[in-house]
Design a protein around this motif. Structure first.
Motif, PDB file in Angstrom:
ATOM      1  N   GLU A  45       0.827  -1.208   0.000  1.00 24.62           N
ATOM      2  CA  GLU A  45       0.000   0.000   0.000  1.00 24.62           C
ATOM      3  C   GLU A  45       0.862   1.259   0.000  1.00 24.62           C
ATOM      4  OE1 GLU A  45      -2.773   2.485   3.207  1.00 24.62           O
ATOM      5  OE2 GLU A  45      -2.085   0.455   3.687  1.00 24.62           O
ATOM      6  N   LYS A  46       0.502   2.220  -0.858  1.00 23.63           N
ATOM      7  CA  LYS A  46       1.126   3.541  -0.800  1.00 23.63           C
ATOM      8  C   LYS A  46       0.291   4.413   0.118  1.00 23.63           C
ATOM      9  CE  LYS A  46       3.010   7.346  -3.569  1.00 23.63           C
ATOM     10  NZ  LYS A  46       2.548   8.443  -2.696  1.00 23.63           N
ATOM     11  N   PHE A  47       0.973   5.102   1.007  1.00 19.98           N
ATOM     12  CA  PHE A  47       0.273   5.959   1.963  1.00 19.98           C
ATOM     13  C   PHE A  47      -0.495   7.039   1.219  1.00 19.98           C
ATOM     14  CE2 PHE A  47      -0.098   9.368   5.095  1.00 19.98           C
ATOM     15  CZ  PHE A  47      -0.564   8.660   6.182  1.00 19.98           C
ATOM     16  N   GLU A  48      -1.688   7.343   1.701  1.00 20.74           N
ATOM     17  CA  GLU A  48      -2.493   8.413   1.125  1.00 20.74           C
ATOM     18  C   GLU A  48      -2.467   9.603   2.072  1.00 20.74           C
ATOM     19  OE1 GLU A  48      -6.427   7.271   0.119  1.00 20.74           O
ATOM     20  OE2 GLU A  48      -5.823   5.643  -1.224  1.00 20.74           O
ATOM     21  N   GLY A  49      -2.257  10.767   1.529  1.00 25.38           N
ATOM     22  CA  GLY A  49      -2.234  11.958   2.356  1.00 25.38           C
ATOM     23  C   GLY A  49      -0.822  12.416   2.647  1.00 25.38           C
ATOM     24  N   THR A  50      -0.731  13.403   3.517  1.00 25.11           N
ATOM     25  CA  THR A  50       0.561  14.005   3.851  1.00 25.11           C
ATOM     26  C   THR A  50       0.670  14.153   5.360  1.00 25.11           C
ATOM     27  OG1 THR A  50       0.450  15.274   1.787  1.00 25.11           O
ATOM     28  CG2 THR A  50       2.089  15.943   3.398  1.00 25.11           C
ATOM     29  N   VAL A  51       1.615  13.424   5.950  1.00 30.16           N
ATOM     30  CA  VAL A  51       1.876  13.530   7.381  1.00 30.16           C
ATOM     31  C   VAL A  51       3.393  13.476   7.600  1.00 30.16           C
ATOM     32  CG1 VAL A  51      -0.329  12.495   8.056  1.00 30.16           C
ATOM     33  CG2 VAL A  51       1.679  11.038   7.765  1.00 30.16           C
ATOM     34  N   ARG A  52       3.796  13.470   8.844  1.00 27.03           N
ATOM     35  CA  ARG A  52       5.213  13.442   9.199  1.00 27.03           C
ATOM     36  C   ARG A  52       5.714  12.002   9.329  1.00 27.03           C
ATOM     37  NH1 ARG A  52       2.740  17.841  10.889  1.00 27.03           N
ATOM     38  NH2 ARG A  52       3.907  19.796  11.197  1.00 27.03           N
ATOM     39  N   HIS A  53       7.031  11.835   9.184  1.00 21.08           N
ATOM     40  CA  HIS A  53       7.657  10.520   9.390  1.00 21.08           C
ATOM     41  C   HIS A  53       7.294   9.942  10.750  1.00 21.08           C
ATOM     42  CE1 HIS A  53      10.784   7.412   9.664  1.00 21.08           C
ATOM     43  NE2 HIS A  53      11.259   8.023  10.736  1.00 21.08           N
ATOM     44  N   CYS A  54       7.358  10.758  11.795  1.00 17.64           N
ATOM     45  CA  CYS A  54       7.052  10.259  13.137  1.00 17.64           C
ATOM     46  C   CYS A  54       5.600   9.796  13.238  1.00 17.64           C
ATOM     47  CB  CYS A  54       7.363  11.316  14.192  1.00 17.64           C
ATOM     48  SG  CYS A  54       6.578  12.931  13.944  1.00 17.64           S
ATOM     49  N   GLN A  55       4.699  10.441  12.498  1.00 14.23           N
ATOM     50  CA  GLN A  55       3.308   9.994  12.480  1.00 14.23           C
ATOM     51  C   GLN A  55       3.164   8.666  11.750  1.00 14.23           C
ATOM     52  OE1 GLN A  55       2.091  14.057  10.995  1.00 14.23           O
ATOM     53  NE2 GLN A  55       0.291  13.632  12.241  1.00 14.23           N
ATOM     54  N   MET A  56       3.929   8.483  10.685  1.00 17.17           N
ATOM     55  CA  MET A  56       3.888   7.213   9.963  1.00 17.17           C
ATOM     56  C   MET A  56       4.386   6.074  10.845  1.00 17.17           C
ATOM     57  SD  MET A  56       5.155   8.362   6.157  1.00 17.17           S
ATOM     58  CE  MET A  56       4.592   9.893   5.423  1.00 17.17           C
ATOM     59  N   VAL A  57       5.406   6.342  11.641  1.00 20.13           N
ATOM     60  CA  VAL A  57       5.892   5.337  12.590  1.00 20.13           C
ATOM     61  C   VAL A  57       4.784   4.967  13.567  1.00 20.13           C
ATOM     62  CG1 VAL A  57       7.477   4.952  14.516  1.00 20.13           C
ATOM     63  CG2 VAL A  57       8.317   5.980  12.390  1.00 20.13           C
ATOM     64  N   SER A  58       4.050   5.963  14.061  1.00 22.55           N
ATOM     65  CA  SER A  58       2.971   5.691  15.011  1.00 22.55           C
ATOM     66  C   SER A  58       1.828   4.916  14.365  1.00 22.55           C
ATOM     67  CB  SER A  58       2.446   7.004  15.608  1.00 22.55           C
ATOM     68  OG  SER A  58       3.355   7.523  16.535  1.00 22.55           O
ATOM     69  N   ILE A  59       1.547   5.214  13.109  1.00 20.13           N
ATOM     70  CA  ILE A  59       0.499   4.474  12.402  1.00 20.13           C
ATOM     71  C   ILE A  59       0.880   3.001  12.299  1.00 20.13           C
ATOM     72  CG2 ILE A  59      -0.570   4.153  10.127  1.00 20.13           C
ATOM     73  CD1 ILE A  59      -0.462   7.247   9.862  1.00 20.13           C
ATOM     74  N   ALA A  66       1.057  -1.593   7.275  1.00 24.20           N
ATOM     75  CA  ALA A  66       2.318  -1.620   6.524  1.00 24.20           C
ATOM     76  C   ALA A  66       2.103  -0.842   5.235  1.00 24.20           C
ATOM     77  CB  ALA A  66       2.724  -3.048   6.223  1.00 24.20           C
ATOM     78  N   PHE A  67       3.039   0.065   4.903  1.00 23.97           N
ATOM     79  CA  PHE A  67       2.849   0.934   3.744  1.00 23.97           C
ATOM     80  C   PHE A  67       4.168   1.596   3.386  1.00 23.97           C
ATOM     81  CE2 PHE A  67       1.945   3.166   7.668  1.00 23.97           C
ATOM     82  CZ  PHE A  67       2.710   4.323   7.565  1.00 23.97           C
ATOM     83  N   TYR A  68       4.176   2.274   2.244  1.00 23.73           N
ATOM     84  CA  TYR A  68       5.339   3.060   1.882  1.00 23.73           C
ATOM     85  C   TYR A  68       4.912   4.487   1.569  1.00 23.73           C
ATOM     86  CZ  TYR A  68       4.308   2.811  -3.186  1.00 23.73           C
ATOM     87  OH  TYR A  68       3.742   2.924  -4.431  1.00 23.73           O
ATOM     88  N   ALA A  69       5.874   5.398   1.638  1.00 25.80           N
ATOM     89  CA  ALA A  69       5.591   6.805   1.385  1.00 25.80           C
ATOM     90  C   ALA A  69       6.712   7.401   0.548  1.00 25.80           C
ATOM     91  CB  ALA A  69       5.466   7.566   2.710  1.00 25.80           C
ATOM     92  N   THR A  70       6.345   8.247  -0.388  1.00 27.13           N
ATOM     93  CA  THR A  70       7.335   8.977  -1.178  1.00 27.13           C
ATOM     94  C   THR A  70       7.377  10.420  -0.687  1.00 27.13           C
ATOM     95  OG1 THR A  70       5.639   9.340  -2.865  1.00 27.13           O
ATOM     96  CG2 THR A  70       7.138   7.487  -3.196  1.00 27.13           C
ATOM     97  N   VAL A  71       8.239  11.226  -1.282  1.00 29.90           N
ATOM     98  CA  VAL A  71       8.459  12.576  -0.777  1.00 29.90           C
ATOM     99  C   VAL A  71       7.172  13.387  -0.702  1.00 29.90           C
ATOM    100  CG1 VAL A  71       9.046  13.505  -3.064  1.00 29.90           C
ATOM    101  CG2 VAL A  71       9.941  14.612  -0.979  1.00 29.90           C
ATOM    102  N   ASP A  72       6.244  13.150  -1.619  1.00 30.65           N
ATOM    103  CA  ASP A  72       4.999  13.917  -1.620  1.00 30.65           C
ATOM    104  C   ASP A  72       4.118  13.595  -0.425  1.00 30.65           C
ATOM    105  OD1 ASP A  72       4.906  11.435  -3.354  1.00 30.65           O
ATOM    106  OD2 ASP A  72       2.758  11.789  -3.139  1.00 30.65           O
ATOM    107  N   ASN A  73       4.371  12.498   0.270  1.00 28.03           N
ATOM    108  CA  ASN A  73       3.599  12.126   1.458  1.00 28.03           C
ATOM    109  C   ASN A  73       4.172  12.710   2.744  1.00 28.03           C
ATOM    110  OD1 ASN A  73       3.481   9.050  -0.178  1.00 28.03           O
ATOM    111  ND2 ASN A  73       1.616  10.249   0.181  1.00 28.03           N
ATOM    112  N   HIS A  74       5.386  13.248   2.682  1.00 30.24           N
ATOM    113  CA  HIS A  74       6.070  13.724   3.884  1.00 30.24           C
ATOM    114  C   HIS A  74       5.809  15.211   4.099  1.00 30.24           C
ATOM    115  CE1 HIS A  74       8.707  10.351   5.249  1.00 30.24           C
ATOM    116  NE2 HIS A  74       8.367   9.896   4.052  1.00 30.24           N
ATOM    117  N   GLU A  75       5.082  15.506   5.153  1.00 27.14           N
ATOM    118  CA  GLU A  75       4.707  16.888   5.461  1.00 27.14           C
ATOM    119  C   GLU A  75       5.864  17.686   6.049  1.00 27.14           C
ATOM    120  OE1 GLU A  75       1.513  19.252   8.329  1.00 27.14           O
ATOM    121  OE2 GLU A  75       1.122  17.194   7.711  1.00 27.14           O
TER     122      GLU A  75
END
Length: 238
Positions: A45-59, A66-75
């Motif tokens: 799954e590619k993450f949808e939306g824009t949040v911080r790395h630390c928020q992705m860790v908490s998710i 389990a998911f991945y994020a590219t630069v456009d997902n990093h707030e």
């Protein structure tokens, strides 16, 4: 998918062992700094939306995703820079960003700190991958744990169990999850402990009584074995 480590780990067993021995309330998080699309498992799954790395860790650790994020997902621009997803912003480079947040007496003091922030080479990372350790389907680089200080004590003891020595930890009160415990651990191959930062505590749900640590995946087997021993040792507080 390209493999980036030669050792095969049973991530589910390792996660269960760490959670049981340490009494973790949430999962350890596996993180990978993917250098190309080939590093991403098919169907992930590619993450949808824009949040911080630390928020992705908490998710990952709290919701089990389990998911991945590219630069456009990093707030967070600082986090994206630390992880190698983008160039540093001018306001961060000059010291004005954290100065305006009231973190430093001067922009010079801020710049002295920023210049020493561990960061992956800009553009070297294509995507960041996240998973609860037990659900990991990729070859991670880092295992990140958020837990109270007593748990960090046991992790520190486990880090020294085989060879001994001293714990040397570096942090600056900013960029704790992205730089202190992800980028620095990735770059040095050594565990690092951080007190957290205002951003990660405000946005990602790290509690006032929790700290953050990361260790390289190469240490996983040794850490699991050592944690089992040090938490059950006669001298360990029950």
């Amino acid at each position: 998918m390209d493999q980036t480590i030669r050792t095969d780990f049973n991530y589910a067993e390792a996660s269960a062992a760490l959670k049981t021995a340490l009494g973790l309330k949430t999962s350890p998080v596996a993180i990978k700094l993917a250098t190309s699309r080939a590093d991403i498992p098919e169907g992930m799954e590619k993450f949808e939306g824009t949040v911080r790395h630390c928020q992705m860790v908490s998710i990952a650790r709290k919701e089990g995703r389990a998911f991945y994020a590219t630069v456009d997902n990093h707030e967070c621009m600082g986090g994206a820079w630390a992880l190698g997803l983008r160039e540093i912003t001018e306001t961060l480079k000059t010291g004005h960003f954290y100065f305006k947040l009231g973190k430093y007496e001067s922009t010079a003091a801020c710049k002295r700190t920023i210049d020493k922030i561990p960061h992956v080479e800009s553009g070297a990372t294509f995507a960041t991958l996240y998973a609860p350790l037990e659900k990991t389907s990729f070859s991670p680089h880092i295992v990140l744990i958020v837990a109270p200080p007593r748990t960090m004590l046991k992790l520190a003891q486990a880090s020294l169990f085989k060879y001994g020595g001293r714990i040397v930890s570096e942090f600056s009160g900013i960029q704790s999850v992205c730089s202190d415990t992800t980028a620095q651990t990735y770059l040095t191959g050594k565990p690092n402990y951080s007190l957290g930062c205002d951003g990660s505590r405000k946005f990602s749900g790290i509690e006032d009584d929790e700290m953050v640590m990361g260790f390289p995946i190469e240490m996983l087997t040794d850490m699991v074995d050592a944690v089992r021993v040090v938490t059950a040792a006669p001298g360990s507080k029950k």
